[in-house]
Design an enzyme around this catalytic site. Structure first.
Site, PDB file in Angstrom:
ATOM      1  N   GLY A 129       0.827  -1.200   0.000  1.00 39.61           N
ATOM      2  CA  GLY A 129       0.000   0.000   0.000  1.00 39.61           C
ATOM      3  C   GLY A 129       0.859   1.247   0.000  1.00 39.61           C
ATOM      4  O   GLY A 129       2.099   1.190  -0.006  1.00 39.61           O
ATOM      5  N   ILE A 131       1.466   3.637   2.317  1.00 42.19           N
ATOM      6  CA  ILE A 131       2.348   3.880   3.461  1.00 42.19           C
ATOM      7  C   ILE A 131       3.517   2.894   3.487  1.00 42.19           C
ATOM      8  O   ILE A 131       4.678   3.311   3.606  1.00 42.19           O
ATOM      9  CB  ILE A 131       1.555   3.865   4.781  1.00 42.19           C
ATOM     10  CG1 ILE A 131       0.630   5.088   4.838  1.00 42.19           C
ATOM     11  CG2 ILE A 131       2.494   3.848   5.986  1.00 42.19           C
ATOM     12  CD1 ILE A 131      -0.285   5.131   6.045  1.00 42.19           C
ATOM     13  N   GLU A 150       5.447 -11.926   6.813  1.00 40.02           N
ATOM     14  CA  GLU A 150       4.340 -12.732   6.294  1.00 40.02           C
ATOM     15  C   GLU A 150       4.322 -12.633   4.777  1.00 40.02           C
ATOM     16  O   GLU A 150       4.198 -13.631   4.076  1.00 40.02           O
ATOM     17  CB  GLU A 150       3.031 -12.208   6.893  1.00 40.02           C
ATOM     18  CG  GLU A 150       1.785 -12.855   6.327  1.00 40.02           C
ATOM     19  CD  GLU A 150       0.516 -12.235   6.898  1.00 40.02           C
ATOM     20  OE1 GLU A 150      -0.567 -12.532   6.372  1.00 40.02           O
ATOM     21  OE2 GLU A 150       0.598 -11.454   7.868  1.00 40.02           O
ATOM     22  N   GLY A 248      -1.534 -11.914  10.040  1.00 43.19           N
ATOM     23  CA  GLY A 248      -0.407 -11.960  10.958  1.00 43.19           C
ATOM     24  C   GLY A 248      -0.311 -10.706  11.807  1.00 43.19           C
ATOM     25  O   GLY A 248       0.712 -10.472  12.454  1.00 43.19           O
TER      26      GLY A 248
END
Length: 342
Positions: A129, A131, A150, A248
């Site tokens: 994404g 960020i 993960e 996770g």
């Protein structure tokens, strides 16, 4: 339509809780073409799919494979021998890709603040994404970072290519870059297939919070849906409406929190796209608590950083109000006083 139900579980325990608890008798997977040993391989996913397929083979269940010549595999991928396959079908469709998201100016601001919390030699977990991509941009100036994540992302590939990630300082798996699945741009998959130091392992192992905590200086970087003024985090529902799973999220937050020298970071824009504050006096009724307040560490928005680990309830409320949108701070302050937490 009422056709689907949900099993609450995180990725570390998903196979034993959900798959084993609700066993299927038919298992279907997309795979790479058969190699010279008669093996097909699951491509870039060992989150829970790999264990489910191995279980199906062991118990002689129906195994249906979709063979696609466009798929790539990582070192450590699950192999399925032709002798254990019930039925094959061939397809020729493009590999699934995630196109890069260009961070906004505010996301870059958050990314820079998060990167300042990451030190040379740390091991990181990162999502996708705007960020996370912004964080990745600012991490390129770091040295000897490690990866235990993960998900393996395009940003991580770029960090390896930039020389910022080497894995040399990891407590274990030195020099190796570990994940449970990978998704990204079309360049990511052949890169991962070509690298013997990029390893895919079962989600039950990678996302186990006790394995995560073994890695010293482990830094988890995630996001959320909303957080209340005491630090309770919802990252998977809007009120009672389930929009995601725990994945996770808790495991990495808890593992990084318990890691020697570790840090758990939750980074997000202070408001939703509709202008609602993501920092609230109380969670929306019905909201799921993904990360209990006991294990919330750093909070980063475009307005600064709050450090909640070791802080009292009133200190947490003050710090969170300080990083909320300025227009939301008076209301949050009034609500906190009504609730007697400030």
């Amino acid at each position: 339509m009422g056709l689907v139900d949900f099993v609450p579980a995180d990725l570390a325990s998903y196979f034993t809780v959900a798959v084993s608890g609700h066993p299927a008798n038919v298992n279907i997977a997309a795979v790479t073409p058969m190699d010279e040993n008669g093996n097909f391989h699951l491509p870039m996913n060992h989150a829970a799919d790999g264990l489910a397929m191995l279980d199906a083979v062991e118990k002689h269940k129906t195994v249906i494979l979709e063979v696609n010549p466009n798929l790539h595999k990582m070192h450590g991928a699950v192999a399925i021998n032709i002798q254990d396959v019930t039925m094959l079908t061939e397809v020729n469709r493009p590999e699934y890709v995630i196109h890069p998201v260009e961070p906004t100016d505010l996301e870059r601001q958050i990314g820079q603040a998060v990167a300042e919390l990451v030190h040379d030699g740390d091991t990181i977990q990162l999502g996708i994404g705007g960020i996370p991509n912004a964080v990745g941009m600012f991490l390129k100036e770091k040295h000897d970072l490690g990866i235990h994540s993960e998900m393996f992302t395009t940003s991580m590939m770029e960090l390896i290519q930039a020389g910022a990630v080497t894995g040399r300082k990891k407590t274990y798996d030195k020099g190796l870059h570990i994940c449970a699945f990978a998704e990204g741009t079309k360049e990511l998959y052949p890169f991962l297939q070509s690298r013997e130091d990029c390893i895919i392992r079962a989600g039950a192992e990678v996302v186990d919070p006790f394995n995560i905590a073994r890695q010293e200086n482990m830094v988890s970087i995630n996001t959320l849906v909303e957080i209340d003024l005491t630090g309770q985090v919802c990252a998977e529902s809007v009120g009672p409406k389930q929009i995601s799973g725990s994945g996770g999220g808790f495991c990495f937050a808890y593992g990084a929190y318990r890691s020697r020298g570790g840090r758990s970071i939750l980074a997000f824009l202070s408001r939703t796209g509709k202008g609602k504050s993501k920092i609230s006096a109380s969670l929306t009724p019905g909201a799921v608590v993904t990360v209990p307040r006991n294990y919330v560490d750093y909070i980063v928005t475009e307005y600064g950083t709050a450090h909640l680990k070791g802080a009292t309830i009133s200190e947490r409320a003050s710090q969170l109000i300080a990083v909320a949108h300025p227009d939301d701070r008076p209301t949050l302050t009034e609500q906190a006083r009504t609730l007697q937490i400030l």
